[in-house]
Write an enzyme that holds these catalytic residues in place. Structure first.
Site, short mmCIF file in Angstrom:
data_model
loop_
_atom_site.label_atom_id
_atom_site.label_comp_id
_atom_site.label_asym_id
_atom_site.label_seq_id
_atom_site.Cartn_x
_atom_site.Cartn_y
_atom_site.Cartn_z
N CYS A 185 0.82 -1.22 0.00
CA CYS A 185 0.00 0.00 0.00
C CYS A 185 0.86 1.26 0.00
O CYS A 185 0.63 2.19 -0.79
CB CYS A 185 -0.95 -0.02 1.20
N HIS A 216 -2.86 5.32 6.35
CA HIS A 216 -1.51 5.87 6.54
C HIS A 216 -1.54 7.32 6.08
O HIS A 216 -2.42 7.73 5.32
CB HIS A 216 -0.49 5.18 5.63
#
Ligand code: NAD
Length: 344
Positions: A140, A221
Site C-alpha cells: 500500500c 496511513h
C-alpha cells in the site's frame, strides 16, 4: 472469453479483490480459497462465491457445516490466473503449487520482489507486466509513492528526488491483537525504511529515501513528501497533473477535508463498499511548490489502494488490454472518481 480468476487468501485484501474481480465484465471469479472456517467463509458463501480449502482443512469446514466446493488444487485446475492474497511469506510457498498447475499468479507486497518477474503499479509500469507469468503488486505505501511520482511524470513534471516521512497505521480495523495502543513506534527503526527500495522495484531511476513510524490508528496511513523536481514548475502545473490523473483524489479543505477520518466518513456517506478509498488522497491545501521543490501530504487507505492494481495486473499478464483501457475499465467498474480524469 472471460478470464477465469481465483483468489487465494480471503482476508483484508483478498475479500476486496474478489469483489472487484466479480465486478469485471471480462473476468469470472471461479472461487476463493480460505484456510479457516470462520465468519469470512460464511460471508463468501452468502455472496455466492465458491469456497476452496486446503485438503487437510476439509474436515474442519464440514465439521463447522460450511459448504466447500473443493480443494485449492481443484481451484487451480479451473483458473487462468490466481491472485494470491495470503499473509506475507505464504505466497512464496504457494508459488510452487502455481507452477505445478501451470497458472499465472499475482502476489502482494508482503512478498519479497523475487517472488515475481516484475513488481507492479499500473500507472507507473503496466506495460512491463504484459505477458508475464508472475507479477507482484507492491504494498500500500509503495503503491502510494509510485502513484504520486507517476502522476507527476505523466503530467510532464520530472521527479529527481523524493524524501518521504510515513506515518503507518498500527493495524487494520479487524486486527485486534496488533498495536501500538499508546505509542509512536519507529517502524522500522532504520533509515531508509524498506519502502524506498521497494519503490525502486517499480520506478528504478528515482532517488528516494523513506522513514516510517507506526501510530495508534487503523483508518489510513499518511505520508509527508518532499520532492525535488527536474525543473521549476508552478503550483498550478502540479495541481493540473494531479487533477487529471486517475486514482488521485484531490481533497480541498474548503470542502472541509482536514483529516483522513473525514475522507473515510465521506466514503461511508457516498455509499462506497466498506468505506473504501482506493484513490490516493492528496490534501490540496498542504501542497506547496517553490521553484523545483514540492511538499505534499497524502493519505493512503491501506485496505483498498492495491485493489484496482490487482485487477489491472491480471489484464496485463494475460495481454488482453492496453494500459489505459484497463485502468479506465477498472476504475469505472469500482466506482472510483473518473470525472475530469484523462485516461491516456
Ligand atoms: P490477512 O491476514 O487479512 O488475510 C490473509 C488471509 O489469507 C487470511 O484470511 C488467512 O486465513 C488466509 N490464508 C493464510 N494462509 C493461507 C493459505 N495457505 N491458503 C489460503 N489462504 C490462506 O492479510 P492481508 O492484510 O489481506 O494481507 C495479504 C497480503 O497483502 C500481504 O502480502 C500483505 O502484505 C499485503 N497487503 C496488505 C495490506 C493491508 O493493509 N492489509 C495492504 C497492501 C498489501
Amino acid at each position: 472469453m472471460a478470464l477465469r480468476v481465483g483468489v487465494v487468501g480471503y482476508g483484508t485484501i483478498g475479500k476486496r479483490v474478489a469483489d472487484a474481480v466479480s465486478r469485471q465484465p471480462d473476468m469470472v471469479l471461479v472461487g476463493v480459497a480460505k484456510t479457516s472456517p470462520d465468519y469470512l467463509a460464511l460471508e463468501a458463501l452468502e455472496k455466492g462465491y465458491k469456497l476452496f480449502v486446503p485438503r487437510d482443512s476439509l474436515p474442519r469446514f464440514s465439521g463447522a457445516g460450511i459448504k466447500v466446493e473443493g480443494s485449492i488444487e481443484e481451484l487451480l485446475q479451473s483458473v487462468d490466473v490466481v491472485i494470491d492474497a495470503t499473509p506475507a511469506g505464504i505466497g512464496k510457498r504457494n508459488r510452487r503449487l502455481y507452477e505445478e498447475y501451470g497458472v499465472r499468479a499475482v502476489f502482494q507486497g508482503g512478498e519479497e520482489p523475487d517472488v515475481a518477474d516484475v513488481s507492479f503499479c499500473a500507472l507507473a509500469n503496466y506495460e512491463r507486466a504484459m505477458g508475464k507469468r508472475f507479477v507482484r503488486v507492491v504494498s500500500c505505501n509503495t503503491t502510494a509513492l509510485a502513484r504520486f511520482i507517476a502522476a507527476l511524470r505523466l503530467g510532464g513534471i520530472g521527479v529527481e528526488r523524493v524524501r518521504a516521512f510515513i506515518v503507518r497505521r498500527g493495524a487494520d480495523p479487524h486486527e485486534f491483537r496488533r498495536g501500538p495502543i499508546n505509542d509512536i513506534v519507529l517502524n522500522p527503526p532504520a533509515v531508509p525504511s524498506h519502502h524506498a527500495k521497494d519503490v525502486r522495484t517499480v520506478i528504478e531511476d528515482v532517488d528516494i529515501v523513506t522513514i516510517a513510524v507506526a501510530a495508534p490508528v487503523t483508518l489510513a496511513h499518511i505520508h509527508f513528501l518532499h520532492l525535488e523536481l527536474s525543473k521549476a514548475v508552478s503550483r498550478a502545473d502540479v495541481l493540473r497533473s494531479l487533477k487529471r490523473c486517475p486514482r488521485i483524489l484531490l481533497l480541498s479543505s474548503v470542502k472541509g477535508f482536514n483529516s483522513v477520518a473525514q475522507v473515510i466518513e465521506w466514503a461511508r456517506d457516498v455509499g462506497r463498499l466498506r468505506n473504501d478509498v482506493p484513490e490516493l488522497m492528496v490534501f490540496e491545501n498542504c501542497l506547496w511548490v517553490s521553484g523545483n521543490e514540492l511538499v505534499a501530504v497524502v493519505g493512503v487507505h491501506q485496505e483498498s489502494i492495491v485493489v484496482p492494481e490487482n485487477v489491472d495486473a491480471v489484464r496485463a499478464m494475460m495481454g488482453v488490454a492496453s494500459k489505459w483501457s484497463s485502468i479506465r475499465r477498472t476504475d469505472e467498474s469500482l466506482g472510483l472518481v473518473v470525472e475530469g480524469k484523462v485516461y491516456g
